[in-house]
Write an enzyme that holds these catalytic residues in place. Structure first.
Site, mmCIF file in Angstrom:
data_model
loop_
_atom_site.group_PDB
_atom_site.id
_atom_site.type_symbol
_atom_site.label_atom_id
_atom_site.label_comp_id
_atom_site.label_asym_id
_atom_site.label_seq_id
_atom_site.Cartn_x
_atom_site.Cartn_y
_atom_site.Cartn_z
ATOM 1 N N ASP A 94 -9.105 -8.238 9.623
ATOM 2 C CA ASP A 94 -8.060 -7.919 8.635
ATOM 3 C C ASP A 94 -8.011 -6.403 8.436
ATOM 4 O O ASP A 94 -8.613 -5.905 7.521
ATOM 5 C CB ASP A 94 -8.353 -8.664 7.322
ATOM 6 C CG ASP A 94 -7.237 -8.530 6.299
ATOM 7 O OD1 ASP A 94 -6.134 -8.106 6.663
ATOM 8 O OD2 ASP A 94 -7.500 -8.833 5.124
ATOM 9 N N HIS A 126 -11.651 -10.221 3.548
ATOM 10 C CA HIS A 126 -11.923 -9.459 2.319
ATOM 11 C C HIS A 126 -13.408 -9.435 1.932
ATOM 12 O O HIS A 126 -13.721 -9.206 0.764
ATOM 13 C CB HIS A 126 -11.107 -10.008 1.129
ATOM 14 C CG HIS A 126 -9.624 -9.812 1.282
ATOM 15 N ND1 HIS A 126 -8.738 -10.135 0.295
ATOM 16 C CD2 HIS A 126 -8.875 -9.301 2.287
ATOM 17 C CE1 HIS A 126 -7.509 -9.855 0.702
ATOM 18 N NE2 HIS A 126 -7.565 -9.350 1.915
ATOM 19 N N ASP A 136 -1.150 -10.541 11.142
ATOM 20 C CA ASP A 136 -2.063 -10.286 10.027
ATOM 21 C C ASP A 136 -2.670 -11.579 9.487
ATOM 22 O O ASP A 136 -2.614 -11.844 8.301
ATOM 23 C CB ASP A 136 -1.335 -9.514 8.913
ATOM 24 C CG ASP A 136 -2.250 -9.185 7.741
ATOM 25 O OD1 ASP A 136 -3.474 -9.107 7.944
ATOM 26 O OD2 ASP A 136 -1.731 -9.025 6.615
ATOM 27 N N GLU A 145 -1.116 -2.469 3.142
ATOM 28 C CA GLU A 145 -0.813 -3.893 2.954
ATOM 29 C C GLU A 145 -1.665 -4.478 1.845
ATOM 30 O O GLU A 145 -1.193 -5.250 1.014
ATOM 31 C CB GLU A 145 -1.044 -4.649 4.266
ATOM 32 C CG GLU A 145 -0.473 -6.078 4.273
ATOM 33 C CD GLU A 145 -1.382 -7.126 3.661
ATOM 34 O OE1 GLU A 145 -0.871 -8.188 3.276
ATOM 35 O OE2 GLU A 145 -2.608 -6.900 3.540
ATOM 36 N N GLU A 146 -2.953 -4.102 1.822
ATOM 37 C CA GLU A 146 -3.872 -4.753 0.881
ATOM 38 C C GLU A 146 -3.530 -4.445 -0.564
ATOM 39 O O GLU A 146 -3.602 -5.306 -1.425
ATOM 40 C CB GLU A 146 -5.321 -4.354 1.184
ATOM 41 C CG GLU A 146 -5.819 -4.793 2.563
ATOM 42 C CD GLU A 146 -5.885 -6.305 2.755
ATOM 43 O OE1 GLU A 146 -5.511 -7.039 1.835
ATOM 44 O OE2 GLU A 146 -6.285 -6.749 3.846
ATOM 45 N N HIS A 167 -1.570 -4.064 9.924
ATOM 46 C CA HIS A 167 -1.771 -3.041 8.891
ATOM 47 C C HIS A 167 -3.062 -2.268 9.120
ATOM 48 O O HIS A 167 -4.084 -2.821 9.537
ATOM 49 C CB HIS A 167 -1.663 -3.613 7.476
ATOM 50 C CG HIS A 167 -2.727 -4.576 7.069
ATOM 51 N ND1 HIS A 167 -3.954 -4.162 6.603
ATOM 52 C CD2 HIS A 167 -2.729 -5.935 7.027
ATOM 53 C CE1 HIS A 167 -4.666 -5.244 6.291
ATOM 54 N NE2 HIS A 167 -3.950 -6.329 6.543
#
Lengths: 458, 458
Positions: free
Chosen positions: A282, A415, A343, A316-317, A270
């Site tokens: 990520d 994150h 991912d 995606e997030e 992503h």
């Protein structure tokens, strides 16, 4: 003699398959070894994190990421490069701060969670109600948290796979339950295995109240303050903007197949990221790995039989890119041979979950033989949903693959502001490319039909 | 026979010394073992970081730290608890932000350096001139950095002792040299062995221009951007307040000696901290260790002969507490037996540097015998300055000791937001207390005179 005849027939079948698989296996080994020496995945990951950096859905940086994706795929020689536009949510962070105001004034390190409400402009101040386990919060009766800032400090277990995260992540959306019980805000210990002062954010269910992650040391600081028995009061100020529908983009490129170009293998990562870090593990790494795998296949003297498609999913997030992709491409699903997403960071792939029933197919035997030397376990368990952006395709009937990465360190970074390029090991990244390239090649240059293997296995 | 007579005399001497040292050695071993099982150091460290947290010199939090120190020493039974007030610099951080504006817009993680100038209210924007080694900046001719933001990205080597830091820290004050060459601001890679996105600050020489530390990943990001050949422009906004003279406090408590109370052993850590973290390893741990060592000695059935004094120096980070202490107490220096500071984190003590010439004194033999089982090396090299807050006493003639901690992990945390209690290992902290208690006890309950051992050794 029936048995002898069957055995002879079986021998013929095995012989033909073996010859076929020998060529495929040799080719898989060759592409694996080229992948191990190739730097494309690193170059792509380095480029995205350096030239774009953080790129949350709905931000100007995401527009730059989209343009970057198109330019990168074209520069690498992909065909049919295009953008598929859709709409989905966008939550963008504003200024945030938190501090204990009594009994021991101290600043706190927080990171607002996706879909959080803002506080009033001057912030809000309230006493906290702290729970060391999420279940303790759930056990509170209606009204028990009235006027309070609910705080959950349950820590996460480090595991090699997703289990630690899966077990802990429900608390991130605990704002909904806190609000139901009257809380005016919700703070949760970062869903993370890290011990740094960097909080780890992520999306949460919309609760109507401000919601933020605490760094692990801050969560423990609050536990120690509460243990002293005096009321702990926190002041929280958070701003953000939320749009239920904002433009979003899936970026697509292909290596067209030489014999059956309409049969497609869909792989990707992503393109969007959270905003605190630079979205390296990520998921620039996933973009880098899958793009590099396809590029290596395109560099072969002849194209594989089937088409290899790389999708850079765009949301995606905050959610929506997988569903939008499946919806937009549903007519093609019968021709989608398999779909997979990278991912879960940039650690080595240690476990491969293949589509159901395919383990004994010569193409998958060729894949296994190529990647076993890379310490990849071929799981007896079939792939489940394949990841957030391919789950929609799976629901429509597309077989999926899960090439599982070692996530032991992933949740130290995930994150948070610490999701930066220096955390990516080029050698581990190349191992990922080798596994993806071997898998994709053995599927793209064979006639394996995972829908049939699945029906045989049932 | 002259030789036989000398041997007999020596035997008598050894015998007397051995008897003396045997008692002292047994007592040192006993207090070591009590220290290893004692939690006072942890409790003090936990209390200061939880109840006060960050406490930069000149801030309201430092006033709270002072009051905490007085209350803590009194609660632990120290005598003559008092505050010695002085004046020194105070630099306090305001809002800070930095971002690359071209060619690749990205936010940067910075932390202003002590004594930094503020930027104009709206910030300043300029092209950067990046140097991968500090010597490259020094090689620039006058005017070469005119209008530029100078950036130095030289990394630091991890070492077990202070050498890595000592070799790298000069770059933190590079703003002076950058300003001389016309730079409008100065950014330096954190003087740190860490790889997180948390910058590490600290004091720097006053340069008249804004100065800040970059997190290591941000420094590397700028290196990669610069490598692409286009001018990199940064916008920097920093606010701060600076006072050349602000009230500051050394907090003092004593365990009075039973025979020669006027002879004093001075030990301590520093009470102030930088503001980003909670000052746990720098230097609540040093406060905890030395306070606990003295407390354990006070718990003995009888007091030692000499006085043990704990000083919580109040302005180590911004400078001045050691000098003020020496100046205020200079009349007492002839009676100061030895001074030492614990200020290199919370790792185990691995190397003890004693005052010159004292290795063979029975008291130091007793100390060595007690701490060798804790893997403490007794160095052949004598102590040098003893640390920032006792160097002033040393200059006036006070012998000093250096009980050196393993600093292998210290510079991952030092001067950053990550300096929090969870980074302190209670077991390692207790080892520190055991070594300090054994040293202080063997000095306080003997008649060792380090001034004499020093003159003998020369």
């Amino acid at each position: 003699m029936r048995i002898a005849l069957l055995a002879a027939a079986a021998a013929t079948l095995v012989s033909a398959n073996t010859a076929f698989a020998t060529d495929l296996a040799a080719a898989a080994v060759a592409i694996r070894d080229r992948a191990l020496a190739d730097t494309t995945a690193w170059d792509v990951t380095e480029s995205l994190t350096t030239e774009v950096g953080a790129r949350p859905q709905g931000s100007p940086a995401m527009d730059r990421a989209r343009d970057w994706g198109v330019a990168k795929l074209k520069a690498l020689g992909f065909e049919n490069v295009h953008v598929e536009t859709f709409e989905t949510e966008s939550w963008l962070r504003g200024a945030e701060s938190a501090e204990v105001v009594a009994p021991f004034p101290q600043k706190l390190q927080i990171l607002g969670l996706g879909r959080s409400a803002a506080t009033p402009a001057g912030g809000l101040e309230a006493e906290i109600a702290l729970f060391r386990s999420y279940d303790e919060l759930l056990a509170q009766p209606p009204g028990a948290l009235k006027g309070k800032i609910a705080v959950v400090t349950e820590p996460m277990r480090r595991t090699q796979d997703i289990r630690g995260y899966a077990g802990a992540v429900r608390a991130r959306s605990g704002g909904v339950e806190a609000a139901k019980r009257g809380a005016v805000a919700y703070l949760v210990r970062s869903i993370s295995t890290d011990d740094t002062r960097l909080p780890h954010g992520g999306g949460a269910a919309m609760s109507g109240i401000p919601m933020a992650a605490l760094s692990p040391p801050d969560a423990e600081l609050l536990e120690r303050m509460v243990a002293r028995g005096k009321p702990v009061r926190i002041k929280l100020a958070m701003a953000s903007t939320y749009r239920a529908k904002a433009p979003a983009y899936n970026v697509v490129g292909e290596i067209r197949g030489r014999e059956k170009p309409e049969e497609v293998i869909v792989i990707g990562g992503h393109l969007d990221s959270w905003d605190a870090g630079t979205g390296a593990v990520d998921d620039a790494a996933g973009i880098g790995v899958t793009t590099a795998a396809a590029k290596l296949i395109s560099d072969l003297p002849q194209r594989p039989r089937r088409t290899v498609r790389v999708v850079m999913w765009g949301a995606e997030e905050q959610g929506g890119s997988g569903g939008a992709y499946a919806e937009a491409n549903k007519a093609e699903v019968p021709n989608m041979i398999v779909a997979g997403e990278s991912d879960l960071g940039a650690g080595e792939i240690f476990n491969a979950k293949l589509p159901a029933g395919s383990l004994d197919h010569p193409a998958m035997k060729a894949f296994a033989a190529a990647v076993n030397p890379l310490r990849v376990i071929i799981s007896r368990d079939p792939a489940q949903d394949g990841g957030a952006d391919v789950a929609g395709l799976k629901r429509l009937g597309t077989p999926v693959v899960e090439l599982q990465q070692d996530a032991g360190r992933y949740f130290d970074l995930h994150h948070s502001a610490d999701d930066t390029l220096d955390k990516v090991d080029p050698k581990e990244l190349a191992q990922n490319v080798a596994v993806w390239a071997a898998f994709v090649y053995t599927v793209a240059d064979s006639d394996i039909d995972f829908r049939k293997t699945a029906s045989v296995s049932q």
